[in-house]
Scaffold this motif. Structure first.
Motif, PDB file in Angstrom:
ATOM      1  N   PRO A  32       0.781  -1.220   0.000  1.00  0.00           N
ATOM      2  CA  PRO A  32       0.000   0.000   0.000  1.00  0.00           C
ATOM      3  C   PRO A  32       0.826   1.290   0.000  1.00  0.00           C
ATOM      4  O   PRO A  32       0.279   2.378  -0.118  1.00  0.00           O
ATOM      5  CB  PRO A  32      -0.830  -0.119   1.288  1.00  0.00           C
ATOM      6  CG  PRO A  32       0.062  -0.850   2.230  1.00  0.00           C
ATOM      7  CD  PRO A  32       0.840  -1.810   1.357  1.00  0.00           C
ATOM      8  N   GLN A  33       2.166   1.187   0.103  1.00  0.00           N
ATOM      9  CA  GLN A  33       2.988   2.393   0.148  1.00  0.00           C
ATOM     10  C   GLN A  33       2.799   3.264  -1.096  1.00  0.00           C
ATOM     11  O   GLN A  33       2.769   4.494  -1.008  1.00  0.00           O
ATOM     12  CB  GLN A  33       4.490   2.052   0.297  1.00  0.00           C
ATOM     13  CG  GLN A  33       4.858   1.444   1.624  1.00  0.00           C
ATOM     14  CD  GLN A  33       4.579  -0.047   1.670  1.00  0.00           C
ATOM     15  OE1 GLN A  33       4.278  -0.681   0.672  1.00  0.00           O
ATOM     16  NE2 GLN A  33       4.647  -0.619   2.874  1.00  0.00           N
ATOM     17  N   SER A  34       2.663   2.619  -2.277  1.00  0.00           N
ATOM     18  CA  SER A  34       2.514   3.397  -3.513  1.00  0.00           C
ATOM     19  C   SER A  34       1.203   4.179  -3.529  1.00  0.00           C
ATOM     20  O   SER A  34       1.087   5.191  -4.208  1.00  0.00           O
ATOM     21  CB  SER A  34       2.600   2.492  -4.739  1.00  0.00           C
ATOM     22  OG  SER A  34       1.582   1.515  -4.701  1.00  0.00           O
ATOM     23  N   LEU A  35       0.209   3.719  -2.771  1.00  0.00           N
ATOM     24  CA  LEU A  35      -1.064   4.425  -2.683  1.00  0.00           C
ATOM     25  C   LEU A  35      -0.998   5.575  -1.684  1.00  0.00           C
ATOM     26  O   LEU A  35      -1.574   6.638  -1.894  1.00  0.00           O
ATOM     27  CB  LEU A  35      -2.187   3.461  -2.287  1.00  0.00           C
ATOM     28  CG  LEU A  35      -2.447   2.303  -3.236  1.00  0.00           C
ATOM     29  CD1 LEU A  35      -3.460   1.349  -2.633  1.00  0.00           C
ATOM     30  CD2 LEU A  35      -2.920   2.814  -4.577  1.00  0.00           C
ATOM     31  N   GLU A  36      -0.263   5.358  -0.585  1.00  0.00           N
ATOM     32  CA  GLU A  36      -0.147   6.378   0.452  1.00  0.00           C
ATOM     33  C   GLU A  36       0.803   7.500   0.050  1.00  0.00           C
ATOM     34  O   GLU A  36       0.534   8.659   0.299  1.00  0.00           O
ATOM     35  CB  GLU A  36       0.342   5.742   1.755  1.00  0.00           C
ATOM     36  CG  GLU A  36      -0.645   4.753   2.348  1.00  0.00           C
ATOM     37  CD  GLU A  36      -0.045   3.970   3.504  1.00  0.00           C
ATOM     38  OE1 GLU A  36       1.186   4.045   3.727  1.00  0.00           O
ATOM     39  OE2 GLU A  36      -0.801   3.265   4.174  1.00  0.00           O
ATOM     40  N   GLN A  37       1.927   7.123  -0.543  1.00  0.00           N
ATOM     41  CA  GLN A  37       2.959   8.093  -0.924  1.00  0.00           C
ATOM     42  C   GLN A  37       3.472   7.752  -2.320  1.00  0.00           C
ATOM     43  O   GLN A  37       4.489   7.080  -2.458  1.00  0.00           O
ATOM     44  CB  GLN A  37       4.114   8.054   0.078  1.00  0.00           C
ATOM     45  CG  GLN A  37       3.695   8.369   1.485  1.00  0.00           C
ATOM     46  CD  GLN A  37       4.820   8.115   2.468  1.00  0.00           C
ATOM     47  OE1 GLN A  37       5.827   7.492   2.163  1.00  0.00           O
ATOM     48  NE2 GLN A  37       4.654   8.625   3.672  1.00  0.00           N
ATOM     49  N   PRO A  38       2.770   8.217  -3.360  1.00  0.00           N
ATOM     50  CA  PRO A  38       3.188   7.854  -4.712  1.00  0.00           C
ATOM     51  C   PRO A  38       4.548   8.423  -5.106  1.00  0.00           C
ATOM     52  O   PRO A  38       5.192   7.914  -6.008  1.00  0.00           O
ATOM     53  CB  PRO A  38       2.074   8.425  -5.603  1.00  0.00           C
ATOM     54  CG  PRO A  38       1.363   9.413  -4.767  1.00  0.00           C
ATOM     55  CD  PRO A  38       1.576   9.050  -3.340  1.00  0.00           C
ATOM     56  N   PHE A 127      -5.715   4.090  -8.629  1.00  0.00           N
ATOM     57  CA  PHE A 127      -4.937   5.206  -9.158  1.00  0.00           C
ATOM     58  C   PHE A 127      -5.838   6.066 -10.027  1.00  0.00           C
ATOM     59  O   PHE A 127      -6.914   5.622 -10.445  1.00  0.00           O
ATOM     60  CB  PHE A 127      -3.755   4.679  -9.984  1.00  0.00           C
ATOM     61  CG  PHE A 127      -2.771   3.912  -9.160  1.00  0.00           C
ATOM     62  CD1 PHE A 127      -1.860   4.574  -8.356  1.00  0.00           C
ATOM     63  CD2 PHE A 127      -2.765   2.529  -9.161  1.00  0.00           C
ATOM     64  CE1 PHE A 127      -0.965   3.875  -7.566  1.00  0.00           C
ATOM     65  CE2 PHE A 127      -1.879   1.812  -8.381  1.00  0.00           C
ATOM     66  CZ  PHE A 127      -0.971   2.491  -7.578  1.00  0.00           C
ATOM     67  N   PRO A 128      -5.400   7.272 -10.329  1.00  0.00           N
ATOM     68  CA  PRO A 128      -6.186   8.072 -11.276  1.00  0.00           C
ATOM     69  C   PRO A 128      -6.304   7.306 -12.593  1.00  0.00           C
ATOM     70  O   PRO A 128      -5.341   6.669 -13.036  1.00  0.00           O
ATOM     71  CB  PRO A 128      -5.359   9.342 -11.456  1.00  0.00           C
ATOM     72  CG  PRO A 128      -4.505   9.423 -10.239  1.00  0.00           C
ATOM     73  CD  PRO A 128      -4.234   7.993  -9.833  1.00  0.00           C
ATOM     74  N   PRO A 129      -7.483   7.331 -13.225  1.00  0.00           N
ATOM     75  CA  PRO A 129      -7.647   6.578 -14.475  1.00  0.00           C
ATOM     76  C   PRO A 129      -6.703   7.083 -15.556  1.00  0.00           C
ATOM     77  O   PRO A 129      -6.554   8.286 -15.743  1.00  0.00           O
ATOM     78  CB  PRO A 129      -9.106   6.812 -14.852  1.00  0.00           C
ATOM     79  CG  PRO A 129      -9.563   7.956 -14.026  1.00  0.00           C
ATOM     80  CD  PRO A 129      -8.668   8.067 -12.848  1.00  0.00           C
ATOM     81  N   LEU A 130      -6.053   6.148 -16.211  1.00  0.00           N
ATOM     82  CA  LEU A 130      -5.153   6.480 -17.318  1.00  0.00           C
ATOM     83  C   LEU A 130      -5.995   6.616 -18.574  1.00  0.00           C
ATOM     84  O   LEU A 130      -6.531   5.626 -19.084  1.00  0.00           O
ATOM     85  CB  LEU A 130      -4.088   5.396 -17.490  1.00  0.00           C
ATOM     86  CG  LEU A 130      -3.102   5.570 -18.641  1.00  0.00           C
ATOM     87  CD1 LEU A 130      -2.378   6.918 -18.555  1.00  0.00           C
ATOM     88  CD2 LEU A 130      -2.098   4.430 -18.652  1.00  0.00           C
ATOM     89  N   GLN A 131      -6.138   7.856 -19.050  1.00  0.00           N
ATOM     90  CA  GLN A 131      -6.946   8.126 -20.225  1.00  0.00           C
ATOM     91  C   GLN A 131      -6.026   8.287 -21.432  1.00  0.00           C
ATOM     92  O   GLN A 131      -5.299   9.270 -21.540  1.00  0.00           O
ATOM     93  CB  GLN A 131      -7.783   9.388 -20.014  1.00  0.00           C
ATOM     94  CG  GLN A 131      -8.773   9.214 -18.890  1.00  0.00           C
ATOM     95  CD  GLN A 131      -9.718  10.389 -18.764  1.00  0.00           C
ATOM     96  OE1 GLN A 131      -9.935  11.120 -19.710  1.00  0.00           O
ATOM     97  NE2 GLN A 131     -10.286  10.562 -17.586  1.00  0.00           N
ATOM     98  N   LEU A 132      -6.068   7.318 -22.304  1.00  0.00           N
ATOM     99  CA  LEU A 132      -5.208   7.329 -23.484  1.00  0.00           C
ATOM    100  C   LEU A 132      -5.732   8.304 -24.522  1.00  0.00           C
ATOM    101  O   LEU A 132      -6.936   8.362 -24.787  1.00  0.00           O
ATOM    102  CB  LEU A 132      -5.155   5.936 -24.116  1.00  0.00           C
ATOM    103  CG  LEU A 132      -4.597   4.818 -23.253  1.00  0.00           C
ATOM    104  CD1 LEU A 132      -4.687   3.498 -24.001  1.00  0.00           C
ATOM    105  CD2 LEU A 132      -3.165   5.113 -22.860  1.00  0.00           C
ATOM    106  N   ASP A 133      -4.820   9.047 -25.102  1.00  0.00           N
ATOM    107  CA  ASP A 133      -5.179   9.905 -26.227  1.00  0.00           C
ATOM    108  C   ASP A 133      -5.436   9.024 -27.443  1.00  0.00           C
ATOM    109  O   ASP A 133      -4.903   7.909 -27.537  1.00  0.00           O
ATOM    110  CB  ASP A 133      -4.039  10.878 -26.543  1.00  0.00           C
ATOM    111  CG  ASP A 133      -3.854  11.934 -25.465  1.00  0.00           C
ATOM    112  OD1 ASP A 133      -4.839  12.262 -24.779  1.00  0.00           O
ATOM    113  OD2 ASP A 133      -2.716  12.424 -25.308  1.00  0.00           O
ATOM    114  N   PRO A 134      -6.232   9.515 -28.379  1.00  0.00           N
ATOM    115  CA  PRO A 134      -6.400   8.747 -29.622  1.00  0.00           C
ATOM    116  C   PRO A 134      -5.041   8.483 -30.275  1.00  0.00           C
ATOM    117  O   PRO A 134      -4.114   9.282 -30.139  1.00  0.00           O
ATOM    118  CB  PRO A 134      -7.257   9.663 -30.491  1.00  0.00           C
ATOM    119  CG  PRO A 134      -7.971  10.537 -29.511  1.00  0.00           C
ATOM    120  CD  PRO A 134      -7.008  10.738 -28.368  1.00  0.00           C
TER     121      PRO A 134
END
Length: 156
Positions: A32-38, A127-134
């Motif tokens: 969970p460390q990556s969620l607490e302190q990215p 995590f924040p959703p990764l929105q791919l560009d076209p």
């Protein structure tokens, strides 16, 4: 004369028979460390590839291979790997146009589904959703062809 009339009335046909996941992986090794302190300055490296192959007669499989590595100065955050395929029936396609259809047209049909899966996977990983560009698959195809030509020239 009948052959010419038949050729003129023959239209190119592209039909999607189906689409499917071939491989899907989401790694979050430091939770969970990556969620607490990215960490500071997160960076996401994205790679995408396209492969097409003949299955039989006029049936072809096109696979989009996608990888995203998210890292910060502190640690590895996550990795997403996805191989997503479409099965296509291609009729009345001239041989010289086949590769472009497999590498440009068919990926355009399945990319929206890849985009949705990547968005969902990163979001489900907290995590924040990764929105791919076209993606401009025509430009990607031209770049790959150019790289292939340069590679052949270096060999000779």
């Amino acid at each position: 004369m009948q052959q010419d009339e038949h050729d003129q009335n023959t239209h190119m046909q592209i039909s999607m028979i189906g689409q499917y996941l071939k491989d899907l992986s989401f790694e979050n090794p430091n939770a969970p460390q990556s969620l607490e302190q990215p960490g500071e300055n997160p960076n996401i490296q994205i790679e995408i590839g396209v492969n097409g192959r003949k299955i039989k007669d006029d049936i072809f499989e096109v696979v989009l291979e996608f990888t995203a590595d998210a890292k910060s100065e502190k640690h590895f955050i996550y990795k997403v790997e996805l191989a997503y395929a479409g099965l296509f029936q291609l009729k009345n396609i001239q041989e010289k146009a086949l590769q472009q259809i497999l590498m440009i047209t068919c990926p355009n049909y399945i990319f929206p589904f890849v985009r949705a899966l990547i968005l969902q996977m990163t979001q489900e990983g907290s995590f924040p959703p990764l929105q791919l560009d076209p993606i401009d698959f025509a430009a990607l195809y031209k770049q790959n062809m150019s790289d292939e030509i340069k590679s052949k020239q270096m060999i000779n």
